[in-house]
Structures are given as C-alpha cells and as structure tokens.
Scaffold this motif. Structure first.
Motif, PDB file in Angstrom:
ATOM      1  N   ARG A 147      83.884  19.781-118.436  1.00 44.11           N
ATOM      2  CA  ARG A 147      84.229  19.156-119.716  1.00 44.11           C
ATOM      3  C   ARG A 147      84.493  17.660-119.502  1.00 44.11           C
ATOM      4  O   ARG A 147      85.226  17.285-118.590  1.00 44.11           O
ATOM      5  CB  ARG A 147      85.488  19.836-120.249  1.00 44.11           C
ATOM      6  CG  ARG A 147      86.014  19.238-121.515  1.00 44.11           C
ATOM      7  CD  ARG A 147      87.186  20.059-122.033  1.00 44.11           C
ATOM      8  NE  ARG A 147      87.778  19.414-123.189  1.00 44.11           N
ATOM      9  CZ  ARG A 147      88.812  19.908-123.851  1.00 44.11           C
ATOM     10  NH1 ARG A 147      89.364  21.051-123.460  1.00 44.11           N
ATOM     11  NH2 ARG A 147      89.321  19.286-124.889  1.00 44.11           N
ATOM     12  N   CYS A 148      83.889  16.818-120.316  1.00 48.47           N
ATOM     13  CA  CYS A 148      84.133  15.368-120.244  1.00 48.47           C
ATOM     14  C   CYS A 148      84.414  14.866-121.650  1.00 48.47           C
ATOM     15  O   CYS A 148      83.706  15.240-122.580  1.00 48.47           O
ATOM     16  CB  CYS A 148      82.909  14.614-119.752  1.00 48.47           C
ATOM     17  SG  CYS A 148      82.450  14.981-118.093  1.00 48.47           S
ATOM     18  N   THR A 149      85.402  13.999-121.786  1.00 50.71           N
ATOM     19  CA  THR A 149      85.777  13.511-123.113  1.00 50.71           C
ATOM     20  C   THR A 149      85.829  11.988-123.104  1.00 50.71           C
ATOM     21  O   THR A 149      86.473  11.406-122.226  1.00 50.71           O
ATOM     22  CB  THR A 149      87.175  14.062-123.490  1.00 50.71           C
ATOM     23  OG1 THR A 149      87.179  15.474-123.275  1.00 50.71           O
ATOM     24  CG2 THR A 149      87.530  13.752-124.925  1.00 50.71           C
ATOM     25  N   PRO A 150      85.174  11.357-124.074  1.00 51.40           N
ATOM     26  CA  PRO A 150      85.309   9.891-124.179  1.00 51.40           C
ATOM     27  C   PRO A 150      86.689   9.546-124.735  1.00 51.40           C
ATOM     28  O   PRO A 150      87.092  10.095-125.768  1.00 51.40           O
ATOM     29  CB  PRO A 150      84.202   9.509-125.168  1.00 51.40           C
ATOM     30  CG  PRO A 150      83.892  10.745-125.927  1.00 51.40           C
ATOM     31  CD  PRO A 150      84.302  11.934-125.113  1.00 51.40           C
ATOM     32  N   ALA A 173     100.300  13.561-121.035  1.00 48.74           N
ATOM     33  CA  ALA A 173      98.875  13.278-120.820  1.00 48.74           C
ATOM     34  C   ALA A 173      98.644  11.849-120.329  1.00 48.74           C
ATOM     35  O   ALA A 173      97.770  11.601-119.512  1.00 48.74           O
ATOM     36  CB  ALA A 173      98.112  13.514-122.121  1.00 48.74           C
ATOM     37  N   LEU A 174      99.451  10.908-120.807  1.00 50.74           N
ATOM     38  CA  LEU A 174      99.238   9.502-120.433  1.00 50.74           C
ATOM     39  C   LEU A 174      99.827   9.177-119.072  1.00 50.74           C
ATOM     40  O   LEU A 174      99.287   8.369-118.332  1.00 50.74           O
ATOM     41  CB  LEU A 174      99.877   8.574-121.477  1.00 50.74           C
ATOM     42  CG  LEU A 174      99.176   8.462-122.816  1.00 50.74           C
ATOM     43  CD1 LEU A 174     100.051   7.702-123.811  1.00 50.74           C
ATOM     44  CD2 LEU A 174      97.836   7.754-122.663  1.00 50.74           C
ATOM     45  N   ILE A 199      92.653  11.918-126.070  1.00 51.97           N
ATOM     46  CA  ILE A 199      92.864  12.503-124.740  1.00 51.97           C
ATOM     47  C   ILE A 199      92.884  14.034-124.838  1.00 51.97           C
ATOM     48  O   ILE A 199      93.625  14.595-125.660  1.00 51.97           O
ATOM     49  CB  ILE A 199      94.170  11.978-124.117  1.00 51.97           C
ATOM     50  CG1 ILE A 199      94.017  10.471-123.871  1.00 51.97           C
ATOM     51  CG2 ILE A 199      94.495  12.702-122.823  1.00 51.97           C
ATOM     52  CD1 ILE A 199      95.276   9.783-123.467  1.00 51.97           C
ATOM     53  N   PRO A 200      92.054  14.692-124.035  1.00 53.44           N
ATOM     54  CA  PRO A 200      91.955  16.153-124.140  1.00 53.44           C
ATOM     55  C   PRO A 200      93.180  16.861-123.570  1.00 53.44           C
ATOM     56  O   PRO A 200      93.605  16.582-122.440  1.00 53.44           O
ATOM     57  CB  PRO A 200      90.707  16.468-123.304  1.00 53.44           C
ATOM     58  CG  PRO A 200      90.577  15.328-122.345  1.00 53.44           C
ATOM     59  CD  PRO A 200      91.141  14.122-123.021  1.00 53.44           C
ATOM     60  N   LEU A 201      93.730  17.776-124.362  1.00 55.59           N
ATOM     61  CA  LEU A 201      94.893  18.568-123.937  1.00 55.59           C
ATOM     62  C   LEU A 201      94.488  20.035-123.938  1.00 55.59           C
ATOM     63  O   LEU A 201      93.704  20.468-124.779  1.00 55.59           O
ATOM     64  CB  LEU A 201      96.058  18.377-124.913  1.00 55.59           C
ATOM     65  CG  LEU A 201      96.480  16.933-125.216  1.00 55.59           C
ATOM     66  CD1 LEU A 201      97.629  16.927-126.220  1.00 55.59           C
ATOM     67  CD2 LEU A 201      96.889  16.207-123.937  1.00 55.59           C
ATOM     68  N   THR A 228      91.289  18.479-118.757  1.00 58.24           N
ATOM     69  CA  THR A 228      92.379  18.159-119.677  1.00 58.24           C
ATOM     70  C   THR A 228      93.515  17.547-118.862  1.00 58.24           C
ATOM     71  O   THR A 228      93.591  17.762-117.656  1.00 58.24           O
ATOM     72  CB  THR A 228      92.903  19.425-120.394  1.00 58.24           C
ATOM     73  OG1 THR A 228      93.396  20.341-119.402  1.00 58.24           O
ATOM     74  CG2 THR A 228      91.822  20.088-121.225  1.00 58.24           C
ATOM     75  N   LEU A 229      94.369  16.786-119.522  1.00 61.35           N
ATOM     76  CA  LEU A 229      95.442  16.081-118.804  1.00 61.35           C
ATOM     77  C   LEU A 229      96.824  16.597-119.204  1.00 61.35           C
ATOM     78  O   LEU A 229      97.016  17.069-120.320  1.00 61.35           O
ATOM     79  CB  LEU A 229      95.361  14.582-119.097  1.00 61.35           C
ATOM     80  CG  LEU A 229      94.079  13.882-118.650  1.00 61.35           C
ATOM     81  CD1 LEU A 229      94.166  12.390-118.955  1.00 61.35           C
ATOM     82  CD2 LEU A 229      93.817  14.101-117.161  1.00 61.35           C
ATOM     83  N   GLY A 230      97.755  16.469-118.279  1.00 60.49           N
ATOM     84  CA  GLY A 230      99.158  16.777-118.578  1.00 60.49           C
ATOM     85  C   GLY A 230      99.630  18.139-118.102  1.00 60.49           C
ATOM     86  O   GLY A 230     100.834  18.380-117.976  1.00 60.49           O
ATOM     87  N   ASP A 231      98.686  19.052-117.806  1.00 64.13           N
ATOM     88  CA  ASP A 231      99.088  20.412-117.420  1.00 64.13           C
ATOM     89  C   ASP A 231      99.927  20.421-116.144  1.00 64.13           C
ATOM     90  O   ASP A 231     100.891  21.173-116.026  1.00 64.13           O
ATOM     91  CB  ASP A 231      97.855  21.289-117.166  1.00 64.13           C
ATOM     92  CG  ASP A 231      97.166  21.688-118.459  1.00 64.13           C
ATOM     93  OD1 ASP A 231      97.593  21.230-119.530  1.00 64.13           O
ATOM     94  OD2 ASP A 231      96.200  22.475-118.381  1.00 64.13           O
ATOM     95  N   SER A 232      99.520  19.612-115.168  1.00 60.12           N
ATOM     96  CA  SER A 232     100.211  19.653-113.886  1.00 60.12           C
ATOM     97  C   SER A 232     101.661  19.188-114.020  1.00 60.12           C
ATOM     98  O   SER A 232     102.578  19.811-113.470  1.00 60.12           O
ATOM     99  CB  SER A 232      99.461  18.786-112.872  1.00 60.12           C
ATOM    100  OG  SER A 232     100.169  18.739-111.673  1.00 60.12           O
ATOM    101  N   ALA A 233     101.861  18.102-114.756  1.00 64.52           N
ATOM    102  CA  ALA A 233     103.237  17.611-114.949  1.00 64.52           C
ATOM    103  C   ALA A 233     104.063  18.635-115.719  1.00 64.52           C
ATOM    104  O   ALA A 233     105.257  18.825-115.438  1.00 64.52           O
ATOM    105  CB  ALA A 233     103.211  16.273-115.692  1.00 64.52           C
TER     106      ALA A 233
END
Ligand code: ADP
Ligand code: MG
Length: 338
Positions: A301-304, A270-271, A249-251, A171-176
C-alpha cells in the motif's frame, strides 16, 4: 548548541552530537556515500556496490525492561533491514555484537537466538561474525548489515525535486500505539491490541518494495524516528521544502479502534510516533504510473501525502502553512517528541 566540558550530552540533539564528534571526513576513494544517509555506500566489484548500516537495540531504551527476547532479537534485525530497504539494497551479510548481562537466564538467551535466526532466515541474511561481551548494563544487540545495490541506483535522501510527490508505504502510528499499550495495558478488552503490539514488537519493513523503488523514487528514507522528523531529513538533504497534507496520512483500522477507545489524538501518533519502519519517498509525476504497477506487483500500500516544493528548504509544513515538528531524539532534553 555550544557545550561546556561538564555539560551532559543529553541536551544537544542526536544529529548535533554525531556531526560534532563523529562526522570528521576522511576521504577515501572507495567511499561513495558517507555519514548522513540510511546506510553508507561503498564501492564493490563489477556493477554492484555495498550498502553498510549498523543499529543498536538496548533493553530499557528501545524495548521495555523484561521484554520478550525473541521479539527483541527479531527487531534488532528488522531495524537494519529497514535501513537497507530505504537504500534499495539487498541484504547479504551480518555482524552481531551482543552485550549480555551475565545474570540473563539460559532460556531467555536461547529465545534471543531463536528470534535472531528467524529474522536472518526470513530475509536471507548470513550471520558471518560478531562479538559477545558481558555487560554490567542491560541487554543490547548491535547489528551491522551489509547489502548489495546496483551501482548508481542507491536511494538517497538527497534527490527530491520540487514538483515530486511524497508517498508513504503502509500505515503510520501503529507501533507507537503498540508501545503505549505495552507500557500501560488497557483495563478493558481491546480488539486491536494484538495487531498494534505486534507492529511494535515485530516490524516487517517493505524490503522487496524498497529494492524495486530504486528505479522510481528520487529520494527515500525509512520512517524510524517519526514521519515529520524523517521527512525533515529528506528536506534538508535535498534542499527542498515538504508540504504535507496531514489528513491524507494512512491510518490502520486498528489504530482507529484504539483512538476511539482511548481518546488520544491519532494524528500525533502518525506524525511523530516512531518505529513504523515504513518507507517515505519522493516520486516525480512521470513516475506515478509505474509506481501504481509496483504497488500492485508487490502488494504494498502506498499513499500520497504531500508535495516537494522549492520554498522553505529543510522544513516540513502542513498545507495551510503551519510548520510541523515531531519525533524521537535520544539526546534532546525531553528524550521525546520535540
Ligand atoms: P538511521 O536512523 O537511519 O539509522 P541515524 O539517525 O541513526 O540513522 O544516523 C544518522 C546518520 O549518522 C547515519 O548516516 C549514521 O550512519 C550516522 N551515524 C550515527 N551515529 C554515528 C557515529 N557514532 N559515528 C559515525 N556515524 C554515525
Ligand atoms: Mg534510517
């Protein structure tokens, strides 16, 4: 951007700086892939080549001043592992340049060593040398990592083809979000706090998945500077456009909880939030079935999230046509999302 001799370099953009100053080719027959990918590929023996990468973490730039040295050290290894994962390489040897402020306490220095060795043993890397220097500046660790990759199998940024699907791991955005929470701690209890901060402090790049992906993907990059920026690098290197579906985009649930509590726009995180250390990659439609098996085998986990297209080469744009921008650049005027 044209520069005068007296202009500060903090205006030009990191990639322009690298190209202008450091990218003067020196052809040598053992070089297979040079500047411009996540790691260089150097000719090895038999059917193996070497992947070589270096990344530096500086307190005050990549971590807040007074950061936990154990996590800082872990992360200095993880960011390099992430570049090798993006090449499909197997990490082997490390060289460490440590820049230590002389007033750093013994306890903090030992915690630094503990974090380093935890990461080296986690990923099976041997520290084989390096350099230690006092510095008048902040703590910095510069780590060089060498890994092995089967000849001709390295995952490059340059192979994406029109018609391929674009995927991202995790998933994206967690680190920021974790960084935002560390910089400005919440006044109310937040259940997601530990998970988001942990993803910022101790990233775990999907290494085994990256290695297996080298059989499947046409191009790959690690998401270190933000999804749009990093996909832009695949688009440029491959001479293609990338059409993204931002809503796909997976969150994580943790990010969702923080977004609900704080009111921030999660999609921005996320972006363009950096340091997710996930992999973004392109796969031809014929490879999707094998990708599903690999996801299952490696529990990844992979997301198109988009498609590779022939038009708008070098651009990343949303499905309805809007050009997307984002990411972090150490040498852009605002030092942040551009
Ligand atoms: P990454 O984010 O994957 O670590 P970077 O964006 O830092 O990659 O760098 C882009 C490319 O430029 C990489 O191939 C890297 O090896 C190369 N590079 C960066 N800085 C320098 C430098 N000072 N000298 C030579 N090559 C560099
Ligand atoms: Mg990278």
């Amino acid at each position: 951007m044209a520069m005068g001799d007296q202009d500060p370099i903090g205006q030009v953009g990191e990639w322009s700086l690298i190209q202008a100053l450091f990218s003067r080719g020196c052809p040598i027959d053992t070089l297979r892939v040079g500047i411009g990918d996540d790691a260089a590929i150097l000719a090895g023996e038999g059917d193996k080549d070497w992947a070589a990468t270096v990344d530096t973490l500086t307190e005050g730039i990549h971590a807040l001043p007074g950061c936990d040295p154990e996590a800082f050290a872990w992360k200095s290894v993880a960011v390099n592992i992430s570049d090798l994962a993006a090449m499909g390489a197997e990490p082997r040897h490390a060289l460490l340049a440590a820049f230590l402020p002389p007033d750093m306490s013994r306890g903090r220095t030992e915690a630094l060593a503990t974090g380093l060795h935890a990461a080296f043993s986690h990923w099976g890397v041997a520290l084989v040398g390096g350099d230690t220097s006092a510095t008048p500046g902040p703590l910095a660790l510069s780590l060089t990592l060498l890994g092995r990759v089967e000849r001709g199998k390295a995952l490059l940024r340059s192979g994406a083809q029109p018609g391929d699907w674009i995927y991202v791991t995790g998933t994206l955005g967690d680190s920021a979000a974790g960084l935002a929470l560390l910089a400005d701690p919440p006044t109310e209890w937040l259940g997601a706090y530990d998970q988001l901060v942990e993803r910022h402090r101790q990233p775990r790049p999907p290494l085994a998945f990256g290695q297996a992906l080298s059989e499947l993907a046409s191009a790959a990059i690690d998401v270190s500077d933000g999804l749009v920026t990093d996909l832009g690098r695949i688009a440029t290197a491959s001479g293609v456009g990338i059409k993204l579906e931002p809503r796909a985009i997976p969150l994580s649930a943790a990010l969702g909880e923080w977004g609900w509590a704080s009111g921030v726009e999660l999609l921005d995180y996320a972006l363009s939030g950096g340091e997710d250390f996930e992999l973004a990659f392109a796969v031809a439609p014929e490879g999707i079935e094998a990708l599903h098996r690999l996801q299952y085998q490696t529990d990844t986990r992979c997301t198109p999230i988009g498609r590779v297209v022939r038009e708008r080469a070098g651009e990343v744009f949303a499905a309805e046509g809007r050009r997307l921008r984002g990411g972090y650049d150490h040498f852009s005027p605002s030092r942040e999302r551009s």
